[in-house]
Enzyme design. Structure first.
Site, PDB file in Angstrom:
ATOM      1  N   ASP A  32     -10.454  -2.134  -2.841  1.00  0.00           N
ATOM      2  CA  ASP A  32      -9.298  -2.866  -2.330  1.00  0.00           C
ATOM      3  C   ASP A  32      -9.354  -3.024  -0.814  1.00  0.00           C
ATOM      4  O   ASP A  32      -8.531  -3.707  -0.222  1.00  0.00           O
ATOM      5  CB  ASP A  32      -7.989  -2.203  -2.763  1.00  0.00           C
ATOM      6  CG  ASP A  32      -7.886  -0.778  -2.272  1.00  0.00           C
ATOM      7  OD1 ASP A  32      -8.693  -0.384  -1.416  1.00  0.00           O
ATOM      8  OD2 ASP A  32      -6.997  -0.052  -2.763  1.00  0.00           O
ATOM      9  N   ASP A  72     -14.960   0.065  -7.756  1.00  0.00           N
ATOM     10  CA  ASP A  72     -13.904   1.058  -7.749  1.00  0.00           C
ATOM     11  C   ASP A  72     -13.029   0.745  -8.956  1.00  0.00           C
ATOM     12  O   ASP A  72     -12.754  -0.419  -9.224  1.00  0.00           O
ATOM     13  CB  ASP A  72     -13.110   0.929  -6.445  1.00  0.00           C
ATOM     14  CG  ASP A  72     -12.182   2.099  -6.252  1.00  0.00           C
ATOM     15  OD1 ASP A  72     -12.461   3.169  -6.834  1.00  0.00           O
ATOM     16  OD2 ASP A  72     -11.177   1.950  -5.539  1.00  0.00           O
ATOM     17  N   CYS A 117      21.160 -19.937  26.932  1.00  0.00           N
ATOM     18  CA  CYS A 117      19.781 -19.861  27.411  1.00  0.00           C
ATOM     19  C   CYS A 117      19.342 -21.202  27.980  1.00  0.00           C
ATOM     20  O   CYS A 117      18.521 -21.264  28.887  1.00  0.00           O
ATOM     21  CB  CYS A 117      18.815 -19.518  26.277  1.00  0.00           C
ATOM     22  SG  CYS A 117      19.302 -18.089  25.341  1.00  0.00           S
ATOM     23  N   CYS A 120      20.536 -18.411  22.123  1.00  0.00           N
ATOM     24  CA  CYS A 120      21.896 -18.876  22.307  1.00  0.00           C
ATOM     25  C   CYS A 120      21.910 -20.111  23.204  1.00  0.00           C
ATOM     26  O   CYS A 120      20.963 -20.350  23.940  1.00  0.00           O
ATOM     27  CB  CYS A 120      22.743 -17.789  22.947  1.00  0.00           C
ATOM     28  SG  CYS A 120      22.030 -17.247  24.488  1.00  0.00           S
ATOM     29  N   ASP A 135     -10.907   2.425   0.639  1.00  0.00           N
ATOM     30  CA  ASP A 135     -12.347   2.628   0.570  1.00  0.00           C
ATOM     31  C   ASP A 135     -13.089   1.937   1.704  1.00  0.00           C
ATOM     32  O   ASP A 135     -14.248   1.585   1.580  1.00  0.00           O
ATOM     33  CB  ASP A 135     -12.874   2.166  -0.793  1.00  0.00           C
ATOM     34  CG  ASP A 135     -12.107   0.976  -1.295  1.00  0.00           C
ATOM     35  OD1 ASP A 135     -11.578   0.231  -0.442  1.00  0.00           O
ATOM     36  OD2 ASP A 135     -12.031   0.780  -2.516  1.00  0.00           O
TER      37      ASP A 135
END
Lengths: 118, 754
Positions: free
Chosen positions: B639, B439, B26, B23, B643
């Site tokens: 992946d 896999d 600040c 804002c 695994d």
């Protein structure tokens, strides 16, 4: 001729002693003073550096040699490889290290330094 | 985080990037806090840019601490980006190159005329007083050249020497120094030497310094090319970003983009930081990162990554990773790290180089002594020439360069193909893989199963009703195939309905109450356990299984209603990529949790003979160990999430990423593209790199092993051949250049066309 041969053998003995048998200087302790490692003319100066074990430490490098080999410093045990810009101080943060001696060097091992963690 | 601390405390103004300032109020808070620090003269914040400019002699750390103390984060704008580092490196290299070339001209300016004079038969000996005068002048000129063109060798040699170290500088300094000092002795005290030994070697000193500097200069040029791949990656980073701040779109430097900023990207723009699309849709070219040639469609909530290219639409996205956290920054740092790591094959060269230089110095002394003791006249001249030549011809650099140069190019080449290699060891092991476990799900197949068949067993039900019932029960299941059924129903605009008494029966299926009916959905075991008659449908299910589909039975009120088959389609280039692996002599094994029939059917389709079927996720690592126990060097591809233990155990773990997911810690090699061709490419690149390293190491070894004895004069007794120190200098200068050039040949390597 005898003297020349003796001088030659003496030189060989000196080489063996100076480069291989000589015990290196005391390491520079980073606990007592802040240091900058200068990378120039084929060596790290200082090249033996003592740091505290079990604490994160950072080392400050300043490369002055334009040669391409000096441009990278590698800490192989910690998988750290950092570029050192020319004429600029660079801080390299190291992880917490267990006690031991670790080497750091340029990619071709022309520049070699030792990190003593105690 | 590494930072540059170049005299920041002395600068009068410095800029910080503020994070968390949401804002306008600040602004005042931050400015007041900063102005309150002793030594700060002024602090002005630019709210739109979220930067603050501080005037005064205060260290940056102090400023950052004070800003953090009031609840904001601050970072320096001085953090050097990869881009800047690269520019600086190039400037430094250029400067170094020019300095070397100047030195080359200085040294060759004297060396070449002298050399021509000596080749043309001009006397290089010192007899008369006039000759002494001329040679003294040339000797002093030569000393000037040693100072102006070769100072770095002597300073380096001396500094190393006092540190009990020896390197290439030591050898060159000693070699040229010996030749010069001997020549000066000839000039000053010719009478102290036998007549035939009164020969000067000033031309050798000048030529050697010139040639070695030339070699170094050319090496700098050649080395620049080895880092082409990383330069290209760094070049992918956008320089600016268009962010929305205070409802306005403004262009700011990429370093100033903050987390959660809204960023606008127009067609043809690079994506500046990682993020999630908030508005709009587009297609994005990710080929520069993943090697995947087809643009990828992106809609709201899709992730996009920095460095990729927006092709068609204008989008607004939210920044989720900025600065050093973006996928691209991580890729760059990973590639850099890997480029500087050393494969085990390079270790022998390291051990040798540690002893190399002193050994050569000893060899030079021994060689000189042998000539002095046993050599023909003029023995002293021969001794000097042989010692000088031995010192000059030995090249520790070629040995030292052999491995790192090839790794640099090889790892970069792999990155260009979307293959991220973690370190040198992974690179070397990948080249030796004998067995590859793939896999099935997500690696060989798309990993997104689809409903392929719905066979109605009881004509009382329509397909729509079957899908409604199945999708309703499966919407509660966590089984990977369940989602396929739910998706398929949604596609046909069937919404899952409420169910009750849901129960998952591990290894069998699920049961529940649906609109007052009892549902059982699962495999054959579940049906048999509940006493449901399957009759001829067992054969139908088997037929589906033979086609690599997974059949599931649905029973309504304890009576078989339908079979639904689901299958995970095989990626279109899996079969071809597997053929490539097999053609390389690699034993390809498929691993899956599927039942044996389905697994075998898939294996047959893709041309794989060995299958590990019905493997529970926690057993995958055991299968890797099983192959390793048989002496195979095992690569495992998965992946990287389910695994991880198997990838970690394998000799080389390959994670097949989706897009630019690089944060796969368990993998040694990450394939950014989904295609298995990446796997074959990775192995091909690693093989080519290892071959290149071996050529380099062989060349460097042979060069030194053959060159040093030749220089010492072992051929003289047989053929009367003695190597000229100038030729040794040229050979030395070009041997390391040869290594770098050979490594550069790898840049031309192309994995097999596909």
């Amino acid at each position: 001729m005898m003297i020349i041969n003796l001088i030659g053998l003496l030189l060989i003995a000196l080489i063996v002693w100076w480069f291989w048998l000589y015990n290196p200087d005391k390491a520079v302790d980073t606990n007592t003073k802040k240091i900058t490692i200068i990378v120039d003319n084929g060596i790290y100066q200082p090249s033996r550096i003592k740091v505290e074990a079990g604490k994160k430490v950072s080392l400050q490098f300043l490369r002055k040699d334009g040669g391409p080999c000096a441009a990278t410093v590698i800490f192989p045990e910690f998988e750290i490889s950092e570029e050192l810009p020319l004429d600029t101080t660079r801080v390299i943060d190291l992880p917490v290290m267990p006690s031991g001696e670790y080497s750091f060097h340029c990619p071709m091992k022309m520049y070699i330094g030792t990190l003593i963690v105690e | 985080m590494n930072k540059l601390t170049d005299n920041i405390a002395n600068d009068n103004t410095q800029e910080l990037i503020i994070e968390g300032a949401s804002c306008a109020s600040c602004v005042g808070k931050i400015e007041i806090a900063l102005k309150g620090i002793e030594g700060v003269d002024n602090a002005e914040m630019n709210f739109a840019l979220r930067t603050v400019l501080v005037t005064g002699k205060v260290g940056e750390d102090t400023l950052i601490k004070n800003i953090e103390a009031i609840g904001y984060n601050a970072k320096s704008t001085n953090e050097t980006s990869d881009d800047q580092l690269l520019d600086e490196k190039e400037v430094a290299d250029q400067k170094y190159y020019r300095r070397l070339m100047t030195q080359v001209w200085i040294a060759l300016g004297l060396g070449v005329p002298l050399m021509i004079y000596s080749i043309a038969g001009g006397p290089m000996t010192v007899e008369t007083t006039i000759e002494r005068g001329i040679w003294l002048f040339i000797g002093l000129l030569c000393a000037a050249i040693m100072y102006f063109a070769g100072k770095h060798f002597y300073v380096g040699a001396w500094k190393s020497f006092v540190n009990h170290n020896a390197n290439m500088d030591t050898l060159i300094a000693l070699g040229t120094g010996t030749a010069w000092i001997y020549s000066m002795i000839v000039v000053f005290f010719p009478m102290a030497l036998p007549e035939m030994a009164r020969h000067v070697y000033f031309e050798a000193t000048a030529m050697i310094i010139g040639l070695i500097n030339l070699g170094l200069a050319l090496e700098v040029k050649a080395r620049g090319r080895t880092s082409e791949a990383i330069k290209r990656l760094i070049g992918l980073q956008a320089k600016t970003a268009r962010v929305v701040r205070d409802k306005k779109e403004i262009d700011i430097a990429i370093e100033q983009v903050l987390l959660n900023d809204f960023v606008r990207v127009r067609p043809g723009d690079k994506i500046p930081v990682d993020g999630v699309v908030i508005q709009g849709h587009t297609s994005i070219d990710e080929s520069m990162l993943t090697g995947e040639p087809m643009p990828v469609e992106k809609v709201e909530e899709d992730e996009i990554v920095a460095g990729t290219l927006n092709k068609s639409g204008s989008i607004l996205f939210k920044a989720t990773r900025v600065g050093k956290d973006t996928a691209l920054a991580q890729i760059i740092s990973m590639v850099k790290r890997a480029q500087n790591s050393k494969p085990p094959i390079g270790r022998l060269a390291d051990v040798i180089s540690a002893y190399f230089v002193p050994v050569i110095m000893i060899t030079a002394i021994v060689s000189a002594l042998v000539w002095l003791n046993f050599g023909p006249n003029p023995a002293l001249a021969f001794a000097v020439v042989s010692a000088t030549t031995v010192l000059i011809i030995a090249c520790p650099c070629a040995l030292g360069l052999a491995t790192p140069m090839s790794v640099m190019v090889g790892v970069g080449k792999a990155a260009e193909a979307g293959v991220l290699i973690r370190n040198g060891e992974a690179l070397q092991t990948a080249s030796k893989i004998t067995a590859m476990i793939l896999d099935k799900t997500g690696t060989i197949t798309e990993g997104a199963p689809k409903v392929t068949d719905v066979i109605i067993a009881d004509k009382a039900y329509t397909e729509k009703y079957i899908l409604t019932a199945a999708s309703s029960i499966e919407s509660r299941s966590e089984h990977p195939l369940a989602q396929a059924i739910v998706d398929s129903a949604i596609e046909q605009q069937i919404d899952p309905e409420n169910i009750s008494d849901f129960q998952a029966i591990a290894g069998h299926g699920v049961q529940a109450q649906f609109n007052g009916h009892h549902l059982l959905f699962g495999n054959q075991k579940l049906m048999l356990k509940n006493g449901i008659q399957l009759n001829e449908f067992v054969a139908k299910a088997q037929q589906l299984a033979d086609e690599a589909k997974t059949p599931m039975y649905l029973a309504i009120d304890k009576k078989l209603a339908a079979i639904i088959a689901v299958s995970d389609p095989i990626k279109k280039d899996s079969i071809e990529a597997i053929k490539r692996l097999q053609a390389n002599g690699i034993r390809v094994v498929m691993l899956t949790g599927d039942n044996r029939a389905t697994a075998n059917a898939v294996a047959k389709k893709i041309g794989v003979k060995e299958v590990f079927a019905e493997v529970l996720p926690e057993d995958k690592a055991n299968k890797v160990a099983e192959l390793q126990a048989k002496g195979e060097i095992v690569g495992m591809t998965g992946d990287g999430i389910n695994d991880a233990p198997a990838l970690a155990l394998a000799n080389v773990g390959f994670a097949i990423g989706t897009g630019t997911d690089v944060a796969i810690e368990s993998a040694d090699i990450t394939l950014m593209r989904g295609s298995l061709h990446g796997l074959a490419d990775a192995i091909a690149v690693s093989k080519a790199t290892l071959r290149n390293i071996k050529q380099n190491l062989f060349g460097a070894f042979i060069y030194n092993v053959a060159g040093v004895p030749f220089a010492a004069g072992v051929l003289y007794p047989f053929f009367g051949l003695m190597l000229n120190p100038v030729i040794a200098g040229a050979a030395m200068a070009f041997s390391s250049l040869t290594v770098v050039s050979n490594a550069n040949r790898l840049r031309l390597f192309k994995p097999q066309e596909h």
